[in-house]
Design an enzyme around this catalytic site. Structure first.
Site, PDB file in Angstrom:
ATOM      1  N   LYS A  87     -11.628  14.733 -27.862  1.00 15.72           N
ATOM      2  CA  LYS A  87     -12.660  15.704 -27.274  1.00 15.72           C
ATOM      3  C   LYS A  87     -12.941  15.521 -25.616  1.00 15.72           C
ATOM      4  CE  LYS A  87     -17.009  16.429 -29.343  1.00 15.72           C
ATOM      5  NZ  LYS A  87     -18.254  15.909 -29.956  1.00 15.72           N
TER       6      LYS A  87
HETATM    7  O1  LIG Z   1     -21.232  16.947 -29.606  1.00 20.86           O
HETATM    8  C1  LIG Z   1     -22.139  17.611 -29.270  1.00 20.86           C
HETATM    9  C2  LIG Z   1     -23.449  17.532 -30.164  1.00 20.86           C
HETATM   10  O2  LIG Z   1     -23.430  18.372 -31.399  1.00 20.86           O
HETATM   11  C3  LIG Z   1     -24.709  17.918 -29.344  1.00 20.86           C
HETATM   12  O3  LIG Z   1     -25.825  17.980 -30.052  1.00 20.86           O
HETATM   13  P1  LIG Z   1     -27.199  17.822 -29.201  1.00 20.86           P
HETATM   14  O4  LIG Z   1     -27.436  19.109 -28.485  1.00 20.86           O
HETATM   15  O5  LIG Z   1     -28.015  17.652 -30.493  1.00 20.86           O
HETATM   16  O6  LIG Z   1     -27.145  16.408 -28.619  1.00 20.86           O
END
Ligand SMILES: O=C[C@H](O)COP(=O)(O)O
Length: 229
Positions: A87
């Site tokens: 990622k």
């Molecule tokens: O990897 C990304 C996450 O799904 C971001 O989620 P979040 O906005 O709840 O931190």
């Protein structure tokens, strides 16, 4: 549809791997922080052991320069396995890293996507997945549905193999919407699965069926126990 879990909690992954058609696991430094593993690579190897090689595992780089991110990526692949999806945040530095990783034939997930343009660049770079942040976009007054729809259109126009792995969900409705808009995959926290499946309406329906059944055949009677053979 691919359904992934946005957690590296081992018990949670074990639990849901038996419940849902789990396509993989996604993580980022904030998700790792929730578990505070003493040995990061050992922990991620345990995640891989639970989900197996047939499911996808997405692990984020943390370096702040292209060189550092590439070194992170290579170490992840060495410590875990060569099937891990690396990622990479989709910014200027990240795009240079993505380009290099794809040249090396490495699986890449472009993350931290808040705009069509970031997504278009990631698609052009040939990433395997791109991760638009649904709820974070909403909080910035960005129309997440439209962004995902435009990304899906672009993928189709380009006949690209990139998949949209929508992320950052705070409601079940957001997951539904992103799938309708064309996301091929969604990653969600276990709390959302609990919310979706433990609703009072579902429990009330199950309780009603139980009561009707028991009024006919008595308490604890099951279909299996009624068999006369
Ligand atoms: O990897 C990304 C996450 O799904 C971001 O989620 P979040 O906005 O709840 O931190």
């Amino acid at each position: 549809m691919e359904l992934l879990l946005d957690t590296v909690n081992l018990d949670t992954i074990k639990k849901y791997a038996d419940v849902i058609s789990l396509a993989g696991v996604t993580s980022n430094p904030s998700i790792v922080k929730k578990e505070r593993p003493i040995d990061f690579y050992k922990h991620m190897r345990e995640v891989r052991q639970i989900i197996g090689k047939e499911r996808t595992l997405h692990v984020q780089v943390v370096g702040q320069t292209a060189e550092a991110m590439l070194a992170d990526a290579h170490m992840i692949l060495e410590e875990l396995d060569d099937q891990v999806y690396i990622k990479v945040p989709t910014d200027m530095t990240g795009l240079a890293v993505i380009k290099q990783l794809k040249k090396e034939g490495i699986h890449v997930t472009a993350t931290a996507i808040y705009s069509e343009f970031q997504g278009y660049l990631a698609i052009a770079a040939g990433v395997d997945y791109l991760a638009p942040y649904y709820n974070r976009m909403i909080n910035m007054n960005i129309d997440s549905d439209l962004v995902i729809k435009h990304l899906a259109n672009q993928i189709q126009r380009e006949q690209s193999t990139t998949k949209i792995l929508a992320a950052s969900f705070h409601t079940v409705q957001q997951i539904n919407a992103s799938l309708v808009m064309g996301a091929q995959a969604v990653t969600l926290g276990p709390d959302l699965l609990e919310t979706a499946l433990n609703s009072p309406a579902i429990s009330a329906a199950v309780a009603g069926f139980k009561a009707d059944w028991e009024s006919l055949y008595g308490a604890n009677a099951t279909l299996a126990s009624l068999s006369v053979k």
